[in-house]
Design a protein around this motif. Structure first.
Motif, PDB file in Angstrom:
ATOM      1  N   ARG A 280     -30.636  -7.711  28.153  1.00  0.00           N
ATOM      2  CA  ARG A 280     -31.502  -6.952  27.279  1.00  0.00           C
ATOM      3  C   ARG A 280     -31.040  -7.138  25.856  1.00  0.00           C
ATOM      4  NH1 ARG A 280     -27.636  -3.162  26.522  1.00  0.00           N
ATOM      5  NH2 ARG A 280     -26.332  -2.693  28.322  1.00  0.00           N
ATOM      6  N   LEU A 281     -31.789  -6.608  24.876  1.00  0.00           N
ATOM      7  CA  LEU A 281     -31.349  -6.640  23.482  1.00  0.00           C
ATOM      8  C   LEU A 281     -30.022  -5.904  23.357  1.00  0.00           C
ATOM      9  CD1 LEU A 281     -32.017  -7.157  20.415  1.00  0.00           C
ATOM     10  CD2 LEU A 281     -32.892  -4.810  20.403  1.00  0.00           C
ATOM     11  N   PRO A 282     -28.953  -6.590  22.901  1.00  0.00           N
ATOM     12  CA  PRO A 282     -27.664  -5.901  22.740  1.00  0.00           C
ATOM     13  C   PRO A 282     -27.600  -5.173  21.404  1.00  0.00           C
ATOM     14  CG  PRO A 282     -27.406  -8.226  22.250  1.00  0.00           C
ATOM     15  CD  PRO A 282     -28.849  -8.036  22.635  1.00  0.00           C
ATOM     16  N   LEU A 283     -26.918  -4.047  21.417  1.00  0.00           N
ATOM     17  CA  LEU A 283     -26.698  -3.272  20.204  1.00  0.00           C
ATOM     18  C   LEU A 283     -25.217  -3.283  19.862  1.00  0.00           C
ATOM     19  CD1 LEU A 283     -28.898  -0.105  20.908  1.00  0.00           C
ATOM     20  CD2 LEU A 283     -29.571  -2.255  19.813  1.00  0.00           C
ATOM     21  N   ALA A 284     -24.912  -3.120  18.581  1.00  0.00           N
ATOM     22  CA  ALA A 284     -23.518  -3.006  18.160  1.00  0.00           C
ATOM     23  C   ALA A 284     -22.877  -1.835  18.895  1.00  0.00           C
ATOM     24  CB  ALA A 284     -23.446  -2.788  16.654  1.00  0.00           C
ATOM     25  N   GLY A 285     -21.720  -2.079  19.470  1.00  0.00           N
ATOM     26  CA  GLY A 285     -21.026  -1.028  20.202  1.00  0.00           C
ATOM     27  C   GLY A 285     -21.274  -1.042  21.692  1.00  0.00           C
ATOM     28  N   ASP A 286     -22.238  -1.840  22.171  1.00  0.00           N
ATOM     29  CA  ASP A 286     -22.440  -1.946  23.618  1.00  0.00           C
ATOM     30  C   ASP A 286     -21.177  -2.502  24.269  1.00  0.00           C
ATOM     31  OD1 ASP A 286     -24.970  -0.975  23.484  1.00  0.00           O
ATOM     32  OD2 ASP A 286     -25.991  -2.866  23.930  1.00  0.00           O
ATOM     33  N   ARG A 287     -20.771  -1.888  25.361  1.00  0.00           N
ATOM     34  CA  ARG A 287     -19.557  -2.341  26.048  1.00  0.00           C
ATOM     35  C   ARG A 287     -19.837  -3.446  27.046  1.00  0.00           C
ATOM     36  NH1 ARG A 287     -17.387   2.237  29.312  1.00  0.00           N
ATOM     37  NH2 ARG A 287     -19.610   2.608  29.673  1.00  0.00           N
ATOM     38  N   LEU A 329     -19.186 -17.872  21.638  1.00  0.00           N
ATOM     39  CA  LEU A 329     -19.111 -17.371  23.006  1.00  0.00           C
ATOM     40  C   LEU A 329     -18.142 -16.197  23.063  1.00  0.00           C
ATOM     41  CD1 LEU A 329     -19.801 -17.702  26.034  1.00  0.00           C
ATOM     42  CD2 LEU A 329     -17.909 -19.341  26.186  1.00  0.00           C
ATOM     43  N   ASP A 330     -18.620 -15.056  23.564  1.00  0.00           N
ATOM     44  CA  ASP A 330     -17.741 -13.906  23.747  1.00  0.00           C
ATOM     45  C   ASP A 330     -16.540 -14.317  24.599  1.00  0.00           C
ATOM     46  OD1 ASP A 330     -19.798 -12.559  22.465  1.00  0.00           O
ATOM     47  OD2 ASP A 330     -20.637 -11.762  24.317  1.00  0.00           O
ATOM     48  N   SER A 331     -15.387 -13.712  24.308  1.00  0.00           N
ATOM     49  CA  SER A 331     -14.158 -14.141  24.975  1.00  0.00           C
ATOM     50  C   SER A 331     -13.400 -12.947  25.536  1.00  0.00           C
ATOM     51  CB  SER A 331     -13.257 -14.877  23.978  1.00  0.00           C
ATOM     52  OG  SER A 331     -12.001 -15.181  24.561  1.00  0.00           O
ATOM     53  N   PRO A 332     -12.809 -13.089  26.726  1.00  0.00           N
ATOM     54  CA  PRO A 332     -11.874 -12.058  27.178  1.00  0.00           C
ATOM     55  C   PRO A 332     -10.693 -11.978  26.212  1.00  0.00           C
ATOM     56  CG  PRO A 332     -12.379 -13.620  28.948  1.00  0.00           C
ATOM     57  CD  PRO A 332     -12.917 -14.207  27.692  1.00  0.00           C
ATOM     58  N   THR A 365       1.448  -9.116  24.882  1.00  0.00           N
ATOM     59  CA  THR A 365       0.988  -9.304  26.257  1.00  0.00           C
ATOM     60  C   THR A 365      -0.074  -8.257  26.578  1.00  0.00           C
ATOM     61  OG1 THR A 365       3.150 -10.159  26.918  1.00  0.00           O
ATOM     62  CG2 THR A 365       1.667  -9.431  28.680  1.00  0.00           C
ATOM     63  N   ARG A 366      -1.184  -8.717  27.117  1.00  0.00           N
ATOM     64  CA  ARG A 366      -2.306  -7.824  27.431  1.00  0.00           C
ATOM     65  C   ARG A 366      -1.956  -6.915  28.601  1.00  0.00           C
ATOM     66  NH1 ARG A 366      -7.038 -11.143  29.471  1.00  0.00           N
ATOM     67  NH2 ARG A 366      -6.082 -10.708  31.490  1.00  0.00           N
ATOM     68  N   ILE A 367      -2.301  -5.624  28.475  1.00  0.00           N
ATOM     69  CA  ILE A 367      -2.054  -4.677  29.564  1.00  0.00           C
ATOM     70  C   ILE A 367      -3.348  -4.079  30.110  1.00  0.00           C
ATOM     71  CG2 ILE A 367       0.297  -4.090  28.901  1.00  0.00           C
ATOM     72  CD1 ILE A 367      -0.802  -1.638  27.446  1.00  0.00           C
ATOM     73  N   ARG A 368      -4.484  -4.402  29.510  1.00  0.00           N
ATOM     74  CA  ARG A 368      -5.778  -4.024  30.082  1.00  0.00           C
ATOM     75  C   ARG A 368      -6.831  -5.033  29.660  1.00  0.00           C
ATOM     76  NH1 ARG A 368      -9.119  -1.176  26.411  1.00  0.00           N
ATOM     77  NH2 ARG A 368      -8.030  -0.297  24.597  1.00  0.00           N
ATOM     78  N   GLU A 369      -7.941  -5.026  30.393  1.00  0.00           N
ATOM     79  CA  GLU A 369      -9.005  -5.996  30.146  1.00  0.00           C
ATOM     80  C   GLU A 369      -9.838  -5.585  28.928  1.00  0.00           C
ATOM     81  OE1 GLU A 369      -9.528  -8.743  32.047  1.00  0.00           O
ATOM     82  OE2 GLU A 369      -7.834  -8.274  33.355  1.00  0.00           O
ATOM     83  N   GLY A 370     -10.416  -6.569  28.289  1.00  0.00           N
ATOM     84  CA  GLY A 370     -11.329  -6.318  27.181  1.00  0.00           C
ATOM     85  C   GLY A 370     -12.000  -7.615  26.769  1.00  0.00           C
ATOM     86  N   ARG A 371     -13.034  -7.503  25.948  1.00  0.00           N
ATOM     87  CA  ARG A 371     -13.748  -8.688  25.462  1.00  0.00           C
ATOM     88  C   ARG A 371     -13.836  -8.641  23.946  1.00  0.00           C
ATOM     89  NH1 ARG A 371     -19.153  -9.635  26.577  1.00  0.00           N
ATOM     90  NH2 ARG A 371     -19.485  -7.402  26.765  1.00  0.00           N
TER      91      ARG A 371
END
Length: 397
Positions: A280-287, A329-332, A365-371
């Motif tokens: 769908r159309l993404p908005l700023a702040g969409d997780r 491209l969005d990245s982890p 070092t990463r301790i949780r997931e995110g994009r």
């Protein structure tokens, strides 16, 4: 003899050329807008999407069992200023026991009248109803009634399910509407994933053999989380958090997988395929949505690239350390990042990372997931050092 041979060869070449399939027209690219409550974030999203997407399919009205009717609170001034063709989408929940045809049609007519009173001129109506196969004949009857009572100038379309391919009632349903939108995401058990590009292609080919009218594919540009209930059945969480106190399993449609399918469809489109509609159309702040940069790149068929770099902002020996995604491209978030440093007397990591300091080196070092969205940046820590080597970093995905 030579002249006759050349004439025969030229004639054969013309015949062969006449049998070749003409180039397919470019696939139309459209967008769903699915937020029930519009916010100021819609304005920049609409503006930035204008070049790449021709039409907007806007959630207008929903009906839920036991909850009645719920209108989306759109911003008519934004839509009027945007100027793209509008299709009003009416969502009739698949769990509704039956459709009161007169009531549903009256509700649709009222929302269309209200849109027109607000200066909007929709060009079509799309009915989104997950009817089971046993109820498909009754759904077709409802669509025929609706078609008769809508203005002839309004195009009528439906969201369609791949499961309907097994129903003998499908051809008659498709003959009632001017086009259909085949949804090829989130149509199976969510534990199996959101999207399978090979299966989507097979469904599109089968659909093209049944319909005689234009159809579109609805493709995913989002993710969800699966939460587990005590019963074991999954609960799907989108942008609105659900507090069940259980673990979340994140599912995200892979932009590179979806881009591969889109490229295949452009190169060899099934018969009657008119375009792709992105949910769908993404908005700023969409997780849980692709960034608009990534979505537009996939829609255009651009090569997709991630390029994570470290950005340093220094003031009086204090460095703010941030990651920047310079790709489309969005990245982890990367698993690990190292920086070459010297003379540090204070360092720390920010939320999502831990920090280890060794001589001449900082390791995050990463301790949780995110994009990290395409074009975005994220602070990961700070350091007070006499020297940080801007080029001396390593990102481990």
């Amino acid at each position: 003899m030579g002249v006759l041979f050349r004439l025969s060869l030229a004639f054969a070449t013309l015949l062969m050329g006449g049998c070749e399939r003409p180039p397919a027209p470019p696939l139309d690219q459209q967008l769903y807008i699915w937020q029930r409550q519009w916010t100021p974030a819609h304005a920049p999203a609409l503006r930035q999407s204008h070049t790449d997407f021709s039409s907007l399919r806007v959630l207008a009205l929903q009906a839920f069992p036991g909850a009645g009717w719920n209108r989306a609170r759109i911003d008519p001034l934004l839509l009027k200023a945007d100027g793209r063709p509008l299709i009003a989408v009416i969502r009739l929940d698949g769990q509704l026991k039956s459709l009161d045809q007169d009531e549903v049609i009256a509700q649709i007519q009222q929302v269309l009248n209200d849109w027109q009173a607000q200066g909007l001129a929709p060009v079509g109506v799309e009915i989104d109803h997950d009817a089971g196969n046993a109820r498909l004949p009754a759904y077709g009857q409802f669509l025929r009634q609706l078609r008769q009572r809508l203005p002839a100038s309004l195009r009528l379309s439906i969201t369609a399910l791949p499961a309907w391919l097994d129903s003998p009632a499908l051809p008659e349903v498709l003959a009632t509407v001017q086009s259909s939108v085949l949804q090829v995401h989130a149509v199976s058990d969510p534990r199996l994933g959101l999207f399978d590009p090979d299966q989507a292609r097979r469904w599109a080919e089968r659909w093209s053999a049944v319909t005689t009218r234009p159809f579109y594919l609805a493709l995913p540009a989002y993710g969800v989380a699966l939460l587990t209930q005590e019963s074991g059945a999954p609960v799907v969480e989108s942008e609105v958090p659900i507090d069940l106190g259980s673990e979340r399993r994140e599912l995200l449609a892979d932009p590179q997988q979806v881009a591969g399918l889109a490229a295949s469809l452009r190169a060899d489109p099934p018969k009657h395929l008119a375009g792709l509609i992105w949910f769908r159309l993404p908005l700023a702040g969409d997780r849980r949505a692709w960034s608009l940069t990534t979505l537009a790149a996939v829609a255009r068929g651009d090569a997709l690239t991630r390029r994570l770099v470290v950005q340093l902002a220094e003031r009086d020996g204090l460095y703010d350390i941030a990651l920047v995604n310079q790709g489309n491209l969005d990245s982890p978030w990367p698993q690990r990042l190292t920086l070459s440093v010297g003379g540090c007397d204070g360092v720390d990591a920010l939320a999502g990372y831990t920090l280890q300091q060794t001589p001449g080196l900082l390791t995050f070092t990463r301790i949780r997931e995110g994009r990290l969205a395409a074009g975005a940046q994220r602070a990961i820590g700070w350091a007070r050092c006499t020297k940080i080597d801007q080029g001396g970093f390593n990102v481990d995905p």
